[in-house]
Design a protein around this motif. Structure first.
Motif, PDB file in Angstrom:
ATOM      1  N   PHE A   9     -41.900  -9.246  42.305  1.00  0.00           N
ATOM      2  CA  PHE A   9     -41.420 -10.572  41.928  1.00  0.00           C
ATOM      3  C   PHE A   9     -40.055 -10.927  42.489  1.00  0.00           C
ATOM      4  O   PHE A   9     -39.722 -12.090  42.653  1.00  0.00           O
ATOM      5  N   GLY A  10     -39.233  -9.943  42.818  1.00  0.00           N
ATOM      6  CA  GLY A  10     -37.909 -10.227  43.346  1.00  0.00           C
ATOM      7  C   GLY A  10     -37.874 -10.472  44.838  1.00  0.00           C
ATOM      8  O   GLY A  10     -36.827 -10.812  45.392  1.00  0.00           O
ATOM      9  N   CYS A  11     -38.983 -10.331  45.495  1.00  0.00           N
ATOM     10  CA  CYS A  11     -39.078 -10.470  46.951  1.00  0.00           C
ATOM     11  C   CYS A  11     -39.266 -11.942  47.325  1.00  0.00           C
ATOM     12  O   CYS A  11     -40.278 -12.540  46.985  1.00  0.00           O
ATOM     13  N   TYR A  12     -38.307 -12.489  48.043  1.00  0.00           N
ATOM     14  CA  TYR A  12     -38.353 -13.896  48.453  1.00  0.00           C
ATOM     15  C   TYR A  12     -39.584 -14.182  49.303  1.00  0.00           C
ATOM     16  O   TYR A  12     -40.262 -15.191  49.111  1.00  0.00           O
ATOM     17  N   VAL A  38     -51.166  -6.731  43.532  1.00  0.00           N
ATOM     18  CA  VAL A  38     -50.680  -5.403  43.157  1.00  0.00           C
ATOM     19  C   VAL A  38     -49.159  -5.492  43.159  1.00  0.00           C
ATOM     20  O   VAL A  38     -48.530  -5.561  44.219  1.00  0.00           O
ATOM     21  N   HIS A  39     -48.585  -5.541  41.949  1.00  0.00           N
ATOM     22  CA  HIS A  39     -47.136  -5.646  41.817  1.00  0.00           C
ATOM     23  C   HIS A  39     -46.537  -4.244  41.866  1.00  0.00           C
ATOM     24  O   HIS A  39     -46.687  -3.456  40.930  1.00  0.00           O
ATOM     25  N   THR A  40     -45.877  -3.945  42.969  1.00  0.00           N
ATOM     26  CA  THR A  40     -45.216  -2.647  43.140  1.00  0.00           C
ATOM     27  C   THR A  40     -43.719  -2.900  43.204  1.00  0.00           C
ATOM     28  O   THR A  40     -43.235  -3.555  44.129  1.00  0.00           O
ATOM     29  N   PRO A  41     -42.957  -2.400  42.227  1.00  0.00           N
ATOM     30  CA  PRO A  41     -41.538  -2.723  42.135  1.00  0.00           C
ATOM     31  C   PRO A  41     -40.690  -2.063  43.223  1.00  0.00           C
ATOM     32  O   PRO A  41     -41.016  -1.000  43.737  1.00  0.00           O
ATOM     33  N   GLU A  42     -39.613  -2.760  43.540  1.00  0.00           N
ATOM     34  CA  GLU A  42     -38.607  -2.222  44.447  1.00  0.00           C
ATOM     35  C   GLU A  42     -37.331  -1.882  43.676  1.00  0.00           C
ATOM     36  O   GLU A  42     -36.687  -0.884  43.961  1.00  0.00           O
ATOM     37  N   ASP A  49     -42.178  -3.740  32.469  1.00  0.00           N
ATOM     38  CA  ASP A  49     -43.432  -4.490  32.292  1.00  0.00           C
ATOM     39  C   ASP A  49     -43.190  -5.916  31.786  1.00  0.00           C
ATOM     40  O   ASP A  49     -43.818  -6.862  32.269  1.00  0.00           O
ATOM     41  N   ALA A  50     -42.298  -6.071  30.820  1.00  0.00           N
ATOM     42  CA  ALA A  50     -42.044  -7.405  30.247  1.00  0.00           C
ATOM     43  C   ALA A  50     -41.526  -8.366  31.320  1.00  0.00           C
ATOM     44  O   ALA A  50     -41.859  -9.557  31.295  1.00  0.00           O
ATOM     45  N   LEU A  66     -52.308  -6.128  39.030  1.00  0.00           N
ATOM     46  CA  LEU A  66     -52.183  -4.717  38.671  1.00  0.00           C
ATOM     47  C   LEU A  66     -50.710  -4.350  38.680  1.00  0.00           C
ATOM     48  O   LEU A  66     -50.001  -4.660  39.643  1.00  0.00           O
ATOM     49  N   PHE A  67     -50.254  -3.710  37.625  1.00  0.00           N
ATOM     50  CA  PHE A  67     -48.871  -3.231  37.566  1.00  0.00           C
ATOM     51  C   PHE A  67     -48.847  -1.826  38.149  1.00  0.00           C
ATOM     52  O   PHE A  67     -49.310  -0.877  37.523  1.00  0.00           O
ATOM     53  N   ASP A  68     -48.311  -1.696  39.328  1.00  0.00           N
ATOM     54  CA  ASP A  68     -48.248  -0.413  40.049  1.00  0.00           C
ATOM     55  C   ASP A  68     -46.838   0.164  39.904  1.00  0.00           C
ATOM     56  O   ASP A  68     -46.164   0.449  40.890  1.00  0.00           O
TER      57      ASP A  68
END
Length: 125
Positions: A9-12, A38-42, A49-50, A66-68
């Motif tokens: 979500f933080g990726c422009y 597929v949401h993979t966090p950086e 999760d929230a 999918l929360f990866d």
């Protein structure tokens, strides 16, 4: 036919692709097409999760995400870049991959990918 896109979500650049996925979701509704994010966090905030839930709602994403959080799927797909979009045929074979923004610099990736989805829908199951 399955569209899988890796994002965070933080990726422009990822955010710039979200409207294309929403349009595909509507364009291919009722047809044999599934979209999965597929949401993979950086960053550390992207691992909460929230925060992911809030951003999925804020971005009005209607397809499954999918929360990866541990990056398991990221590793299995040998991912290196956000965003990356895959097209998978009805037999489960990856047929195409797009790395980066779909429409950056007039590349028309959104239209190209939609055409490829149509082509895949025309193939025998």
């Amino acid at each position: 036919v399955t569209i899988v896109h890796f994002w965070t979500f933080g990726c422009y650049n990822c955010q710039n692709n979200l409207p294309a996925y929403a349009r595909w979701y509507k364009q291919f509704a009722g047809r044999d097409v599934v979209i999965v994010g597929v949401h993979t966090p950086e960053t550390s905030s992207e691992r909460v999760d929230a925060n992911v839930v809030r951003h999925v709602k804020d971005f009005k994403i209607e397809y499954p995400v999918l929360f990866d959080q541990s990056g398991t799927n990221w590793g299995r797909w040998q991912q290196r870049y956000w965003p990356t979009v895959y097209l998978i045929d009805r037999k489960g074979k990856v047929r195409f991959r797009w790395i980066g923004e779909l429409n950056y610099g007039g590349k028309q990736g959104e239209a190209r990918m939609a055409k490829l989805v149509e082509d895949l829908l025309g193939e025998p199951a």
